[in-house]
Motif scaffolding. Structure first.
Motif, PDB file in Angstrom:
ATOM      1  N   GLU A 296      26.119 -11.004  23.456  1.00  0.00           N
ATOM      2  CA  GLU A 296      27.345 -11.751  23.714  1.00  0.00           C
ATOM      3  C   GLU A 296      27.153 -12.730  24.867  1.00  0.00           C
ATOM      4  N   GLU A 297      26.384 -12.329  25.868  1.00  0.00           N
ATOM      5  CA  GLU A 297      26.143 -13.229  26.992  1.00  0.00           C
ATOM      6  C   GLU A 297      25.292 -14.422  26.568  1.00  0.00           C
ATOM      7  N   LEU A 298      24.334 -14.184  25.675  1.00  0.00           N
ATOM      8  CA  LEU A 298      23.559 -15.307  25.138  1.00  0.00           C
ATOM      9  C   LEU A 298      24.457 -16.256  24.358  1.00  0.00           C
ATOM     10  N   ALA A 299      25.386 -15.703  23.586  1.00  0.00           N
ATOM     11  CA  ALA A 299      26.310 -16.547  22.824  1.00  0.00           C
ATOM     12  C   ALA A 299      27.172 -17.385  23.760  1.00  0.00           C
ATOM     13  N   ARG A 300      27.669 -16.784  24.851  1.00  0.00           N
ATOM     14  CA  ARG A 300      28.493 -17.552  25.800  1.00  0.00           C
ATOM     15  C   ARG A 300      27.652 -18.601  26.525  1.00  0.00           C
ATOM     16  N   SER A 301      26.426 -18.254  26.865  1.00  0.00           N
ATOM     17  CA  SER A 301      25.560 -19.225  27.547  1.00  0.00           C
ATOM     18  C   SER A 301      25.236 -20.396  26.630  1.00  0.00           C
ATOM     19  N   LEU A 311      17.778 -20.874  24.727  1.00  0.00           N
ATOM     20  CA  LEU A 311      18.889 -19.982  24.410  1.00  0.00           C
ATOM     21  C   LEU A 311      18.995 -19.759  22.904  1.00  0.00           C
ATOM     22  N   MET A 312      18.778 -20.805  22.121  1.00  0.00           N
ATOM     23  CA  MET A 312      18.829 -20.646  20.659  1.00  0.00           C
ATOM     24  C   MET A 312      17.707 -19.745  20.169  1.00  0.00           C
ATOM     25  N   LEU A 318      17.037 -12.110  19.147  1.00  0.00           N
ATOM     26  CA  LEU A 318      17.825 -10.899  19.383  1.00  0.00           C
ATOM     27  C   LEU A 318      18.731 -10.604  18.188  1.00  0.00           C
ATOM     28  N   GLY A 319      19.296 -11.656  17.580  1.00  0.00           N
ATOM     29  CA  GLY A 319      20.122 -11.443  16.400  1.00  0.00           C
ATOM     30  C   GLY A 319      19.335 -10.833  15.262  1.00  0.00           C
ATOM     31  N   ALA A 320      18.102 -11.277  15.073  1.00  0.00           N
ATOM     32  CA  ALA A 320      17.259 -10.685  14.029  1.00  0.00           C
ATOM     33  C   ALA A 320      16.934  -9.235  14.352  1.00  0.00           C
ATOM     34  N   HIS A 321      16.714  -8.955  15.635  1.00  0.00           N
ATOM     35  CA  HIS A 321      16.401  -7.581  16.037  1.00  0.00           C
ATOM     36  C   HIS A 321      17.591  -6.655  15.826  1.00  0.00           C
ATOM     37  N   LEU A 322      18.805  -7.172  16.069  1.00  0.00           N
ATOM     38  CA  LEU A 322      20.007  -6.357  15.930  1.00  0.00           C
ATOM     39  C   LEU A 322      20.591  -6.395  14.525  1.00  0.00           C
ATOM     40  N   GLY A 323      20.032  -7.218  13.653  1.00  0.00           N
ATOM     41  CA  GLY A 323      20.556  -7.319  12.293  1.00  0.00           C
ATOM     42  C   GLY A 323      21.859  -8.089  12.213  1.00  0.00           C
ATOM     43  N   SER A 329      23.765 -17.094  12.624  1.00  0.00           N
ATOM     44  CA  SER A 329      23.799 -18.367  11.889  1.00  0.00           C
ATOM     45  C   SER A 329      25.059 -19.152  12.236  1.00  0.00           C
ATOM     46  N   GLU A 330      26.186 -18.457  12.343  1.00  0.00           N
ATOM     47  CA  GLU A 330      27.436 -19.146  12.670  1.00  0.00           C
ATOM     48  C   GLU A 330      27.387 -19.714  14.084  1.00  0.00           C
ATOM     49  N   LEU A 331      26.820 -18.959  15.025  1.00  0.00           N
ATOM     50  CA  LEU A 331      26.718 -19.465  16.403  1.00  0.00           C
ATOM     51  C   LEU A 331      25.782 -20.667  16.477  1.00  0.00           C
ATOM     52  N   LEU A 332      24.683 -20.603  15.759  1.00  0.00           N
ATOM     53  CA  LEU A 332      23.763 -21.746  15.760  1.00  0.00           C
ATOM     54  C   LEU A 332      24.394 -22.952  15.078  1.00  0.00           C
ATOM     55  N   ALA A 333      25.189 -22.716  14.042  1.00  0.00           N
ATOM     56  CA  ALA A 333      25.863 -23.833  13.383  1.00  0.00           C
ATOM     57  C   ALA A 333      26.916 -24.443  14.291  1.00  0.00           C
ATOM     58  N   ARG A 334      27.518 -23.619  15.155  1.00  0.00           N
ATOM     59  CA  ARG A 334      28.579 -24.113  16.034  1.00  0.00           C
ATOM     60  C   ARG A 334      28.027 -24.770  17.289  1.00  0.00           C
ATOM     61  N   HIS A 335      26.920 -24.240  17.804  1.00  0.00           N
ATOM     62  CA  HIS A 335      26.421 -24.718  19.097  1.00  0.00           C
ATOM     63  C   HIS A 335      24.986 -25.244  19.027  1.00  0.00           C
ATOM     64  N   GLY A 336      24.463 -25.469  17.846  1.00  0.00           N
ATOM     65  CA  GLY A 336      23.109 -25.964  17.719  1.00  0.00           C
ATOM     66  C   GLY A 336      23.008 -26.986  16.616  1.00  0.00           C
TER      67      GLY A 336
END
Length: 817
Positions: A296-301, A311-312, A318-323, A329-336
Motif C-alpha cells: 500500500e505504501e508503494l501504491a501511495r508513493s 517504484l513501478m 511485490l504485486g507478483a509475489h503477493l498474487g 495492473s490497475e495501479l500501473l494503468a492509473r499512475h504509469g
C-alpha cells in the motif's frame, strides 16, 4: 522487474532458515557436549585401570597389570543387554555407580587378549568399564521394555540386585570381537605353553575400550540434542516475531499529498528501503501485515510520483509475489504509462488484469497489442459493467480483426443471456450485439449472415439492426432499408446515420428538405458555433468524409443543383472538423477550400447571396426549408482560419479573417477570439486573450491561465479536459507563453497516462485520437518534438479505423451501445 530485498521476497524462508540454523546449532552443541562428556568419563574410567605395560613379559606374572591388546572371541558370543545383539562382553549397571557391586556382566566363551605375539586367555567374570558401544536410556530399566529387563534378569545373581537395577537408570556397555581394549588383571602361566589373565582376588576382570565409545542406540542418542534444538529454534522464531512486531509498531508512514500530483518533482524514497518494514517482513506471524503495508505504501508513493520507474518496478515485483495482478495492473494503468500496464497485465494473465492491460494498450494508441491481449479473454470476462463489456470488441475492430470481433460479440451476447434476470440487459441490447456480429460476419462473406441480419432488423432492435443492414446494401436496397429504419422512429444519433447513409447512395436526397430531420439545417447552428474549435471528433464526421466523396463523385461539378452544393458544403464542413480534430490538418484545409468553392458556384449560378434557396423536386411543400449561404460561408471561413492557426500558418489565417463577415457579427462569435489569437502572435503577448469573450468556457479558462503564465493550472486543465479533449486552439497560445512552460511540458512528457488516458471508462476512438492530436500540437508548440511525434503516432493509429469505410458504422454503433 526490480529485485526486491531478500527479506521481502524470501522472509518466510529466511526466518525458517534462521530458526532451523539455531535449532541445528543448539542440537549440535548439545550433541558435542554429550560426546565430550562421554569421552571424558570414558577416559577417567580407563585411567582407573592403570597405565598399561609397554609389552607383556614373563616377569609380570602374579602381579596386577593393565595390558592393551585385541579382543578375540573363539566360542559362543553373549548378548548385549541393550538390544540383544551378539557381542564379546557386556555390562549393565547404574549410571551413578562407581563400582561393580550392582552391575551385571555377560561374556562370550573362549575370550582371549592378543598382546603382541602373546595370546592370553581371559578367565572369570569380565566387567566392561568402557565399551566400544554404550547407551544410557533416560527412563529406568523397568520402563526400557521387556527385552533389556529380561536379559538383565537372566544375568542377575539375585532378585534384590535386579530390583535395584529395575529402579535405576542403567548404562549399557559392550565390547565386540576385534576391539582394542585395556584389560586389568593378574597374568598367570597356563601350561603347557600359554598364559591366562584373571581378576584381582574376587574382583572380575575389568576391560576398557581404547577408542571413543559409540552410541549403542544412535537414534536415541539424539533425543536430548533434538530437544535442545527445538527449544532453540522456538526461541529464535519468537525473537524474530517480537522483533517484527516492534518494527511494525515503530514504523511511521510518511505523509502523502491529499491530491497527488500528475508530475513528480523529485522521486520520493522507496518504502522498500525501510529497515523497519524489512525487519517486520521476517516475522513469522506479522509478515503478511508488513508486506501489505509495504504494498500500500508503494501504491501511495507511486501516486505521489507518477511514472517513477523504480517504484513501478518494485510495485510490480511485490504485486507478483503477493498474487495481486489485477490491483497492480490497475495501479500501473492509473499512475504509469499504458504500455507498462499492458505489459504487466499480459504477464499476469488473470481476466481482470488482461482487461486492464488491453484497455491501457488501446488508450496508448496500440490497437494491435490491445486486440492481442483481449483475445485471451472470452466474452464478458474481465469486467461486468455494461459500458465496459464492449471494449474488447472495439479493440478488435480497431485492429481490423473482424472475425475475432464477431466471435467476441457472440460470446458476450451469450454471457449476458446467462446472467440472472436482475442483472440481465434487455433483449433489445442483446439483439443489438447479435446484429453487430452478423454485420461483421456478412462483411467477411458469411453466406447466411445477411439473411439473419434482415430477420433481426424486423425484431426488437429494428433501427439499430436496420442501420447495420443498410450499411451492407447499396442502391435501392439500401434506401428501402433506411425507410424501414425511419419507420421504427430512431433517436437523433441513429437518424443522423440514416441520413448520411441515404445521401451516400442517393444524391437526390439532398433535394428533400424535412425540417424535422434535415441533417444540415438542424446542425448548422452547432457547426457555426463550433467552427473555430475545429469540432469534436464526433463519429458522424468520420462518415461524412465518405458521404461527401460519394456525393462529389456521383454528381457533375458543373451541373450540381444548389441543394446538392449546399449538402456537399455542409458535409465538407463536418468532415473537415473531424479531420482537424484527429490531426489531419491538410485534409481539413482541402475539404474546406472545396466547400467554399461549392458556395461560390451557388452564388455564381444565382447571381445573388442571402436569398433563401427552395428545394427542388416533388418533395417540396409550403413548409420547405430555407438556408443562409452567408452563414455557412462564414462558418467555413472561420473553420479554415482555425485550421491555419493550428497548422502555424498565421499569415494565411489573418488573410482569411481579414475579409468582413457576410452574416451579422452575432452569428460568428468566434471571429473575435481568432483575431485576438492572431494579434497575440504579432505582438508576442497574450494579454488580449485574457480579455476577449470566448464562447467555449474551457478554452476561455485555458487562455486566461496561459496569459497569466500559470503552467501548473494549465497542466491540470489539460490533464482533465472538459469534454475529453484539450481545446485545440490552446496550442497557438501556448507557443507564446513566457512562464509556466516547464510545468505543462512535464505533464505532456510524463510517463504516466497522457491526458487522454485519465478519462474513466472506454472512450470513442475518435475522441481518443483527437486528444492525442491536441497533446501533440501542445508539445510541438512548446518545442518538444519527440513528445509531439509520440502523440502524433498514437493519434494516427487511433484514427486509422475511422478512415476505413467498412468499419465506421459498426464502430459508431458499438460505441453508442
Amino acid at each position: 522487474m526490480a529485485e526486491l530485498p531478500a527479506t521481502v521476497l524470501h522472509g518466510t524462508a529466511i526466518w525458517i532458515l534462521l530458526a532451523a540454523w539455531s535449532a541445528a546449532a543448539a542440537a549440535f552443541a548439545a550433541w558435542s557436549a554429550r560426546r565430550r562428556r562421554t569421552r571424558r568419563e570414558a577416559a577417567a574410567r580407563r585411567e582407573r585401570l592403570g597405565r598399561p605395560a609397554a609389552e607383556f613379559a614373563d616377569d609380570l606374572a602374579g602381579r596386577p597389570v593393565a595390558l592393551v591388546g585385541r579382543l578375540e572371541l573363539s566360542g559362543a558370543a553373549c548378548r548385549d543387554f541393550a538390544d540383544g545383539r551378539p557381542v564379546a562382553a557386556a555390562t549393565a549397571g547404574p549410571t551413578g555407580a562407581r563400582d561393580a557391586t550392582d552391575a551385571v556382566h555377560a561374556r562370550g566363551d573362549e575370550l582371549h587378549l592378543a598382546v603382541g605375539r602373546r595370546r592370553l586367555r581371559l578367565d572369570g567374570p569380565l566387567e566392561v568399564a568402557v565399551g566400544s558401544r554404550e547407551s544410557r536410556p533416560l527412563p529406568p530399566l523397568r520402563w526400557s521394555g521387556p527385552g533389556p529387563l529380561e536379559r538383565v534378569a537372566a544375568a542377575s545373581p539375585d532378585d534384590e540386585r535386579l530390583a535395584r537395577l529395575a529402579r535405576s537408570r542403567v548404562a549399557f556397555r559392550s565390547l565386540a570381537p576385534g576391539d582394542v581394549v585395556r584389560v586389568r588383571g593378574v597374568p598367570a602361566a597356563d601350561p603347557p605353553d600359554g598364559w591366562r589373565l584373571t581378576g584381582e582376588g574376587d574382583a572380575p576382570l575389568r576391560a576398557a575400550y581404547e577408542g571413543s565409545p559409540r552410541s549403542g542406540r544412535p537414534a536415541r542418542a539424539w533425543f536430548a540434542p533434538a530437544a535442545w534444538g527445538l527449544l532453540a529454534g522456538a526461541l529464535a522464531a519468537w525473537a524474530l516475531d517480537a522483533l517484527g512486531e516492534a518494527a511494525l509498531a515503530a514504523w511511521e508512514p510518511p505523509a502523502h499529498a491529499a491530491a497527488p500530483p500528475r508530475v513528480c518533482a523529485a522521486p520520493p524514497p522507496s518504502p522498500v528501503d525501510s529497515l523497519t518494514l524489512q525487519l517486520a517482513a521476517l516475522s513469522p506471524t506479522h509478515r503478511a501485515e508488513a508486506l501489505d503495508r509495504l504494498y500500500e505504501e508503494l501504491a501511495r508513493s507511486l501516486a505521489d510520483c507518477p511514472g517513477d520507474s523504480r517504484l513501478m518496478d518494485e510495485l510490480e515485483a511485490l504485486g507478483a509475489h503477493l498474487g495481486r495482478c489485477r490491483r497492480t495492473s490497475e495501479l500501473l494503468a492509473r499512475h504509469g504509462p499504458p504500455a507498462r500496464a499492458a505489459e504487466a497485465g499480459g504477464r499476469c494473465g488473470a481476466p481482470e488484469s488482461l482487461w486492464t492491460a488491453g484497455d491501457a494498450a488501446l488508450r496508448d494508441g496500440d490497437p494491435a497489442a490491445a486486440s492481442a491481449l483481449f483475445a485471451r479473454l472470452t466474452g464478458g470476462q474481465g469486467r461486468s459493467q455494461d459500458h465496459q463489456l464492449v471494449r474488447p470488441v472495439q479493440a478488435h475492430l480497431a485492429a481490423g480483426r473482424l472475425d475475432l470481433a464477431a466471435r467476441t460479440l457472440r460470446e458476450l451476447a451469450e454471457a449476458l443471456r446467462r446472467r440472472p434476470p436482475s442483472r440481465r440487459p434487455s433483449r433489445t441490447s442483446r439483439t443489438q450485439l447479435e446484429c453487430l456480429a452478423l454485420a461483421l460476419e456478412a462483411r467477411r462473406g458469411a453466406p447466411a449472415a445477411r439473411a439473419d441480419l434482415e430477420a433481426a432488423a424486423r425484431g426488437p432492435a429494428a433501427a439499430f439492426c436496420g442501420l447495420l443492414l443498410a450499411d451492407l446494401l447499396d442502391g435501392p436496397a439500401r434506401l428501402a432499408a433506411i425507410e424501414r429504419v425511419r419507420s421504427a422512429a430512431p433517436g437523433p444519433p441513429l437518424a443522423r446515420l440514416a441520413d448520411l447513409l441515404e445521401l451516400e447512395v442517393s444524391p437526390a436526397a439532398a433535394e428533400h428538405c424535412d425540417p424535422e430531420r434535415d441533417p444540415f439545417e438542424r446542425r448548422l447552428d452547432d457547426v457555426v458555433r463550433d467552427a473555430a474549435a475545429a469540432a469534436t471528433a464526433a463519429g458522424p464526421g468520420a462518415l461524412a468524409r465518405f458521404v461527401a466523396d460519394a456525393l462529389r463523385g456521383a454528381t457533375d461539378r458543373r451541373t450540381r443543383s444548389s441543394a446538392e452544393r449546399r449538402a456537399l458544403a455542409a458535409l465538407e464542413l463536418e468532415a473537415a472538423g473531424f479531420a482537424a480534430a484527429v490531426g489531419a490538418l491538410d485534409e481539413a484545409r482541402r475539404r474546406l477550400v472545396a466547400a467554399l468553392a461549392e458556395l461560390d458556384a451557388i452564388g455564381a449560378a444565382s447571381g445573388r447571396t442571402g436569398i433563401p434557396v427552395e428545394p427542388r423536386g416533388d418533395g417540396a411543400g409550403p413548409d420547405g426549408c430555407s438556408w443562409d449561404p452567408d452563414a455557412l460561408g462564414d462558418a467555413l471561413r472561420l473553420r479554415l482560419a482555425a485550421v491555419e492557426l493550428l497548422a502555424g500558418a498565421f499569415e494565411r489565417a489573418e488573410e482569411r479573417l481579414a475579409a468582413p463577415p457576410a452574416s451579422p457579427a452575432a452569428g460568428d462569435p468566434w471571429r473575435a477570439p481568432l483575431l485576438a489569437l492572431v494579434e497575440a502572435r504579432r505582438t508576442g503577448t497574450l494579454a488580449g486573450l485574457a480579455r476577449v469573450a470566448v464562447p467555449d468556457p474551457g478554452l476561455a479558462e485555458a487562455w486566461r491561465r496561459a496569459a497569466a503564465g500559470d503552467g501548473s493550472g494549465l497542466a491540470a486543465l489539460v490533464d482533465r479536459p472538459r469534454s475529453g479533449v484539450p481545446p485545440p486552439l490552446l496550442a497557438p497560445a501556448v507557443e507564446r507563453m513566457r512562464a509556466g512552460r516547464a510545468a505543462l511540458l512535464e505533464r505532456l512528457r510524463a510517463a504516466t497516462p497522457p491526458p487522454c488516458g485519465t478519462t474513466p471508462g472506454p472512450v470513442p476512438l475518435g475522441r481518443a485520437a483527437a486528444c492525442r492530436a491536441a497533446c501533440g500540437r501542445l508539445a510541438r508548440a512548446l518545442g518538444d518534438d519527440a513528445t509531439a511525434a509520440r502523440d502524433e503516432r498514437a493519434a494516427e493509429r487511433l484514427r486509422a479505423p475511422l478512415l476505413d469505410r467498412t468499419r465506421i458504422v459498426p464502430l459508431l454503433l458499438l460505441e453508442a451501445w
